[in-house]
Enzyme design. Sequence first.
Site, mmCIF file in Angstrom:
data_model
loop_
_atom_site.group_PDB
_atom_site.id
_atom_site.type_symbol
_atom_site.label_atom_id
_atom_site.label_comp_id
_atom_site.label_asym_id
_atom_site.label_seq_id
_atom_site.Cartn_x
_atom_site.Cartn_y
_atom_site.Cartn_z
ATOM 1 N N HIS A 1 0.840 -1.191 0.000
ATOM 2 C CA HIS A 1 0.000 0.000 0.000
ATOM 3 C C HIS A 1 0.875 1.241 0.000
ATOM 4 C CE1 HIS A 1 -0.286 0.728 4.669
ATOM 5 N NE2 HIS A 1 0.898 0.270 4.326
ATOM 6 N N HIS B 1 3.467 -5.202 3.682
ATOM 7 C CA HIS B 1 3.470 -5.790 5.024
ATOM 8 C C HIS B 1 3.048 -7.252 4.948
ATOM 9 C CE1 HIS B 1 3.856 -1.900 7.021
ATOM 10 N NE2 HIS B 1 2.930 -1.440 6.202
ATOM 11 N N HIS C 1 4.946 0.347 -0.325
ATOM 12 C CA HIS C 1 5.666 -0.640 0.488
ATOM 13 C C HIS C 1 4.682 -1.735 0.879
ATOM 14 C CE1 HIS C 1 3.679 1.932 3.413
ATOM 15 N NE2 HIS C 1 3.830 0.969 4.317
ATOM 16 N N CYS D 1 5.753 6.124 4.852
ATOM 17 C CA CYS D 1 4.659 5.278 4.343
ATOM 18 C C CYS D 1 3.896 5.909 3.185
ATOM 19 C CB CYS D 1 3.699 4.905 5.471
ATOM 20 S SG CYS D 1 4.463 3.783 6.666
ATOM 21 N N GLU E 1 -0.025 -5.289 11.493
ATOM 22 C CA GLU E 1 0.737 -4.812 10.341
ATOM 23 C C GLU E 1 2.209 -5.205 10.454
ATOM 24 O OE1 GLU E 1 -0.160 -0.835 8.472
ATOM 25 O OE2 GLU E 1 1.819 -0.415 9.308
ATOM 26 N N HIS F 1 -1.172 -10.389 -1.832
ATOM 27 C CA HIS F 1 -0.304 -9.997 -2.946
ATOM 28 C C HIS F 1 -0.949 -8.958 -3.859
ATOM 29 C CE1 HIS F 1 2.025 -13.359 -1.444
ATOM 30 N NE2 HIS F 1 3.063 -12.788 -2.056
#
Length: 149
Positions: free
Chosen positions: A16, A31, A29, A25, A136, A75
């Site tokens: 995201h 998680h 990137h 952020c 997260e 994904h």
Amino acid sequence: MSKIRITKEFNFETGHALFGYDGKCRNVHGHSYKLAVTVIGEPISEPDNVKLGMVIDFGDLKKIVKEEIVGPFDHATVFNRNTPHLELAKELQIRGHKVILANYQPTSENMVIHFAEKIKNRLPKNIELYSLKLRETETAFAEWHSQDN
């Protein structure tokens, strides 16, 4: 009969970017998310029911969460629908990548609210969504509780 809470945990990988954010952020990137889904209800008490003693079959809960959350989000890259990253999102889609354009900023807080709505809509009438915990990272998570909503 007593009400019982049961929990099933799920893992998925999602990317995201936080549009307008003033920190790292804002960049795309990802998680390794961990989602704990807790439901509450009375165990089935009809002696002839094959699911006697269960609040809900873990397999049935797994099917709901896989179809509504894990399948679509695993994904995938999630962008706010109003992001200037739309060009990037379209390019990723053209190249065969899974992209979700959300009606919200894709923070853990907003994602867990979205997930709660999707799961609640699929649960049998006698089962309530009690809580969700979306981890997260190992040290950061968002929680949704029915009693707060």
